[in-house]
Design a protein around this motif. Structure first.
Motif, PDB file in Angstrom:
ATOM      1  N   ARG A  77     -41.555 -30.179  67.690  1.00 19.94           N
ATOM      2  CA  ARG A  77     -40.543 -29.109  67.624  1.00 19.94           C
ATOM      3  C   ARG A  77     -40.673 -28.166  68.813  1.00 19.94           C
ATOM      4  N   SER A  78     -41.903 -27.813  69.131  1.00 20.00           N
ATOM      5  CA  SER A  78     -42.118 -26.898  70.258  1.00 20.00           C
ATOM      6  C   SER A  78     -41.697 -27.534  71.581  1.00 20.00           C
ATOM      7  N   ALA A  81     -37.886 -27.563  71.889  1.00 22.62           N
ATOM      8  CA  ALA A  81     -37.369 -26.246  72.267  1.00 22.62           C
ATOM      9  C   ALA A  81     -37.626 -25.962  73.736  1.00 22.62           C
ATOM     10  N   ILE A  86     -32.030 -26.488  72.339  1.00 24.20           N
ATOM     11  CA  ILE A  86     -31.465 -25.580  71.328  1.00 24.20           C
ATOM     12  C   ILE A  86     -30.067 -25.101  71.703  1.00 24.20           C
ATOM     13  N   ASN A 115     -41.428 -23.460  61.964  1.00 23.26           N
ATOM     14  CA  ASN A 115     -41.643 -22.997  63.336  1.00 23.26           C
ATOM     15  C   ASN A 115     -40.907 -21.673  63.528  1.00 23.26           C
ATOM     16  N   ASN A 118     -39.119 -21.048  66.914  1.00 25.42           N
ATOM     17  CA  ASN A 118     -37.854 -21.763  67.074  1.00 25.42           C
ATOM     18  C   ASN A 118     -36.735 -21.128  66.253  1.00 25.42           C
ATOM     19  N   LYS A 121     -35.533 -18.356  68.304  1.00 25.81           N
ATOM     20  CA  LYS A 121     -34.815 -18.883  69.478  1.00 25.81           C
ATOM     21  C   LYS A 121     -33.415 -19.355  69.107  1.00 25.81           C
TER      22      LYS A 121
END
Length: 392
Positions: A77-78, A81, A86, A115, A118, A121
């Motif tokens: 996931r990180s 991003a 995104i 997360n 995220n 974000k």
């Protein structure tokens, strides 16, 4: 272990590290390729990339061992991003294509789960206004995915004021009233998340229309569940307004459901349930006292004075004082009350200690009654002026 065995183990560990490194390189290359499709591809490529993002995150969560799958999915996931996926996914939320909207919703949900960074974000990238528009959709699948997305984003504290200001809460109440079971559950959790945003007025988050579906959901769920805790928290908030109190008392089984939660709920849900009942009774004792007594509230409240949180115990004591002033409570024979308290004490402390606990509870009730009477006398005395006192 001999020297040869040590060498073999060392070689295997090195091979394992090289294998993981190779796999990570392949995954990173895949992530960059997906980002390229999203940022520069045509609509079909973007939809395909969004769907692949969802698959990639889900695969990261399930392919590793249980001890490392969480870490692997978090890294995925990180990395997604960081690769810049995104913003184009947020742009897809306003696409004329329903397929694009659905694919981007599912991708964003998978990127946001577990997360916090995220989640922030995604909100910062402008996702909340289009998500709110999707809450209005007739397409139930899109609408419920948008509800799940709002729920996920509302778990991050920095997002809560933005979501409230966007007008999402009234739409969540609509879903609570007419959505599917899953939609209602997600709406409750999202509204509960938003209700913890103390900077906002509760009236901007909840309105009395939410009461009947909340009562119905509380009837059907386990009273000690986390969901019951969220539901009773919302009902307690609603009980602070006259419209909310009327809605609770007018709902089929509204007061009874709160009384049952006091009896069977968790520490948290009982605290909220007794808080809601107390709000009703304090607002107009003549109106609500008999309604609460008629649903058999006394045993649960007595138990709560022993077993509840400090806040719940205080609320239960206060509510018992209010209920005890009613004609029905005065007609309650002392032997019946003693038997009721004894039964509760036996369930709490066991039969061997029940008599002692019962005696303590009854003494406490008498003491509080005497203190209340003395306070009333002192208040009347203080309110008298010298002209009220007859001369000798």
């Amino acid at each position: 272990m001999g020297q040869e065995g040590t060498v073999v183990v060392g070689v295997r560990e090195q091979e394992g590290e090289e294998e993981v490194q190779t796999w990570n390189q392949r995954k990173q290359a895949q992530i960059l390729q997906l980002s390229e499709k999203l940022n520069h591809g045509d609509l079909e490529s973007q939809i395909e990339a969004a769907r692949d993002i969802r698959k990639l995150v889900r695969k990261s969560s399930s392919s590793s061992s249980s001890s490392s799958s969480s870490s692997s999915s978090m890294k995925t996931r990180s990395r997604l991003a960081a690769a810049g996926v995104i913003q184009p996914l947020v742009f897809m939320l306003v696409s004329p294509s329903l397929d694009a909207r659905e694919a981007s919703l599912l991708a964003l949900l998978n990127i946001a789960v577990r997360n916090e960074r995220n989640k922030v974000k995604i909100a910062t990238a402008g996702a909340i206004p289009p998500l709110v528009e999707l809450l209005k959709f007739r397409n139930s699948s899109i609408r419920e995915l948008a509800t799940a997305a709002i729920l996920t984003l509302s778990a991050a504290a920095p997002n809560k004021p933005t979501i409230v200001a966007s007008g999402a809460a009234p739409l969540l109440v609509q879903i609570l009233c007419s959505g599917s079971v899953q939609g209602k559950v997600d709406a409750v959790t999202a509204l509960h998340n938003l209700s913890t945003c103390t900077e906002e007025d509760y009236s901007a988050i909840l309105d009395p229309r939410a009461v009947p579906p909340l009562i119905n959901l509380l009837k059907e769920c386990k009273k000690y569940s986390k969901f019951a805790e969220k539901t009773t928290a919302l009902l307690e908030i609603l009980s602070k307004s006259e419209e909310g109190r009327i809605a609770i008392s007018n709902s089929d089984g509204g007061i009874l459901t709160l009384v049952e939660t006091v009896e069977d709920g968790s520490l948290v849900s009982t605290e909220h349930a007794v808080g809601a009942l107390l709000s009703l009774c304090q607002s107009c004792r003549d109106k609500y006292r008999e309604l609460i007594l008629n649903e058999g509230a006394i045993p649960g409240l007595l138990r709560l004075t022993v077993e509840g949180t400090a806040e719940a115990q205080g609320r239960a004591h206060t509510l018992l004082d209010l209920l005890r002033d009613s004609p029905q409570e005065k007609r309650l024979a002392s032997s019946v009350l003693e038997r009721m308290v004894y039964d509760i004490a036996a369930r709490v402390d066991g039969a061997d200690k029940a008599a002692e606990t019962c005696k303590r509870l009854l003494q406490d009730m008498v003491q509080r009654s005497m203190e209340h009477s003395l306070s009333c006398i002192q208040h009347r005395a203080a309110s008298c002026t010298s002209s009220d006192i007859p001369s000798a």
